[in-house]
Design an enzyme around this catalytic site. Structure first.
Site, PDB file in Angstrom:
ATOM      1  N   ASP A 103       0.874  -1.162   0.000  1.00 21.18           N
ATOM      2  CA  ASP A 103       0.000   0.000   0.000  1.00 21.18           C
ATOM      3  C   ASP A 103       0.922   1.226   0.000  1.00 21.18           C
ATOM      4  O   ASP A 103       2.130   1.105   0.207  1.00 21.18           O
ATOM      5  CB  ASP A 103      -0.901  -0.034   1.230  1.00 21.18           C
ATOM      6  CG  ASP A 103      -1.778   1.199   1.357  1.00 21.18           C
ATOM      7  OD1 ASP A 103      -2.296   1.663   0.339  1.00 21.18           O
ATOM      8  OD2 ASP A 103      -1.895   1.722   2.490  1.00 21.18           O
TER       9      ASP A 103
ATOM     10  N   ASP B 215      -2.282  -0.810   5.746  1.00 15.62           N
ATOM     11  CA  ASP B 215      -2.724  -0.253   7.026  1.00 15.62           C
ATOM     12  C   ASP B 215      -4.230  -0.052   7.103  1.00 15.62           C
ATOM     13  O   ASP B 215      -4.811  -0.147   8.184  1.00 15.62           O
ATOM     14  CB  ASP B 215      -2.059   1.106   7.262  1.00 15.62           C
ATOM     15  CG  ASP B 215      -2.586   2.163   6.299  1.00 15.62           C
ATOM     16  OD1 ASP B 215      -3.449   2.964   6.695  1.00 15.62           O
ATOM     17  OD2 ASP B 215      -2.175   2.157   5.127  1.00 15.62           O
TER      18      ASP B 215
ATOM     19  N   ASP C 297      -0.173   5.094   1.058  1.00 15.66           N
ATOM     20  CA  ASP C 297      -0.446   6.037   2.149  1.00 15.66           C
ATOM     21  C   ASP C 297      -0.375   5.325   3.504  1.00 15.66           C
ATOM     22  O   ASP C 297      -0.962   4.258   3.698  1.00 15.66           O
ATOM     23  CB  ASP C 297      -1.829   6.657   1.997  1.00 15.66           C
ATOM     24  CG  ASP C 297      -1.906   7.583   0.797  1.00 15.66           C
ATOM     25  OD1 ASP C 297      -0.848   8.042   0.327  1.00 15.66           O
ATOM     26  OD2 ASP C 297      -3.028   7.856   0.322  1.00 15.66           O
TER      27      ASP C 297
ATOM     28  N   ASP D 297      -3.587  12.380   0.028  1.00 16.17           N
ATOM     29  CA  ASP D 297      -4.723  13.246  -0.320  1.00 16.17           C
ATOM     30  C   ASP D 297      -4.898  14.339   0.729  1.00 16.17           C
ATOM     31  O   ASP D 297      -4.988  15.533   0.411  1.00 16.17           O
ATOM     32  CB  ASP D 297      -6.012  12.418  -0.420  1.00 16.17           C
ATOM     33  CG  ASP D 297      -6.045  11.522  -1.645  1.00 16.17           C
ATOM     34  OD1 ASP D 297      -5.226  11.725  -2.560  1.00 16.17           O
ATOM     35  OD2 ASP D 297      -6.887  10.608  -1.691  1.00 16.17           O
TER      36      ASP D 297
ATOM     37  N   ASP E 288      -4.981   3.247  -3.120  1.00 15.53           N
ATOM     38  CA  ASP E 288      -6.185   4.013  -3.448  1.00 15.53           C
ATOM     39  C   ASP E 288      -5.892   5.515  -3.477  1.00 15.53           C
ATOM     40  O   ASP E 288      -6.809   6.327  -3.367  1.00 15.53           O
ATOM     41  CB  ASP E 288      -7.293   3.707  -2.431  1.00 15.53           C
ATOM     42  CG  ASP E 288      -8.664   4.148  -2.924  1.00 15.53           C
ATOM     43  OD1 ASP E 288      -8.797   4.513  -4.106  1.00 15.53           O
ATOM     44  OD2 ASP E 288      -9.621   4.141  -2.108  1.00 15.53           O
TER      45      ASP E 288
END
Length: 282
Positions: A10, A180, A12, A21, A96
């Site tokens: 992942d 996470d 972030d 973001d 994402d």
């Protein structure tokens, strides 16, 4: 041999220490508007809308890039990625966030070439100079059908696609998944018994896994920060490398034993084919 391992990160709060973001919105003074709009639309759509609003306020692509270059990252993350790659481990990203944010940060850190694949929401700079952020799965036309994931991205479907592509290569590889957030739970459920999942301790993925660990087939290894991540990740890679080499040694020993047995059989047959000795006269 670490070439048998694919580590999927992942981004972030895993590679970087916060949400990219939120970082961009906060640093460019868009937090108040973001919080006003958040209840009205999906996150991915909201980020596209925020890029439009920031552009209308005179914020440029260069402004966004400069903010992204200041993103905080634990000092052991870069060495961890470089060490895993040096050991022959294939590295991928499943996030994402969006491609522009991720690639800008990775390029700044000198890490982009260490990853063979980046899966994230597509983004591009349009003719007006505004950053557009689109969904990975176009939920305006059809749903990906997963109730665990946000409408714009099901990470579980992407992991299944990665698994299928690795299976076509014919050489069985183990996956390590590091994440996470709650969006990392679905892909964690797709992992197999020989795989490994690394949830960040006391983050949503960790909570979901340990609320019912029996649902996870993969081996679970928690981590808390970049230092622990580096230690755990490299331990898994080294352990797997040893297991692969031991497997090769066992296989070679079995082949040698089978070959030795065949030689003995041939030798016995040859012996039986020899003329029988004449009886000794009394």
């Amino acid at each position: 041999m670490a070439g048998k391992i694919v580590a999927v990160f992942d981004f972030d709060k895993t590679i970087i220490d916060l949400d990219s973001d939120n970082w961009v919105v906060d640093e460019l003074a868009g937090t108040e508007l973001f919080n006003q709009l958040l209840p009205t639309m999906p996150w991915n759509s909201l980020m596209d809308r925020m890029m439009k609003e920031l552009h209308s306020q005179g914020k440029t692509i260069e402004d966004i890039e400069e903010v992204l270059k200041r993103v905080p990252i634990h000092p052991r993350i870069i060495p961890a990625i470089k060490s895993a790659h040096a050991l022959g481990c294939e590295l991928r990203i499943l996030s994402d966030a969006n491609m522009f944010f991720i690639e800008t940060i990775l390029n700044h850190l000198g890490l982009k070439d260490y990853f063979s694949e980046i899966n994230s929401n597509p983004s591009f700079v349009n003719e007006e100079g505004r950053l557009r952020i689109l969904p990975y799965h176009d939920f305006t036309t059809s749903s990906h059908g997963c109730r665990l994931c946000p409408p714009n991205m099901c990470k579980g479907l992407i992991i299944e696609r990665i698994q299928a592509s690795l299976a076509k290569e014919g050489d069985k590889k183990k996956l390590i998944y590091l994440g996470d957030g709650s969006g990392d739970y679905c892909p964690s459920l797709k992992l197999k018994e020989d795989d490994h999942v690394m949830p960040r301790k006391k983050f949503p993925l960790w909570d979901l896994i340990f609320s019912n660990p029996i649902r996870i087939k993969a081996e679970i290894h928690e981590w808390s920060d970049g230092e622990v991540m580096e230690k755990v990740l490299l331990q898994i890679i080294n352990k797997t490398s040893v297991e692969v080499e031991q497997g090769k040694s066992t296989c070679a020993a079995q082949l040698f034993s089978a070959s030795d047995c065949k030689l003995q059989t041939i030798s016995a047959s040859a012996h039986e084919a020899l003329p029988q000795a004449l009886p000794v006269p009394l």
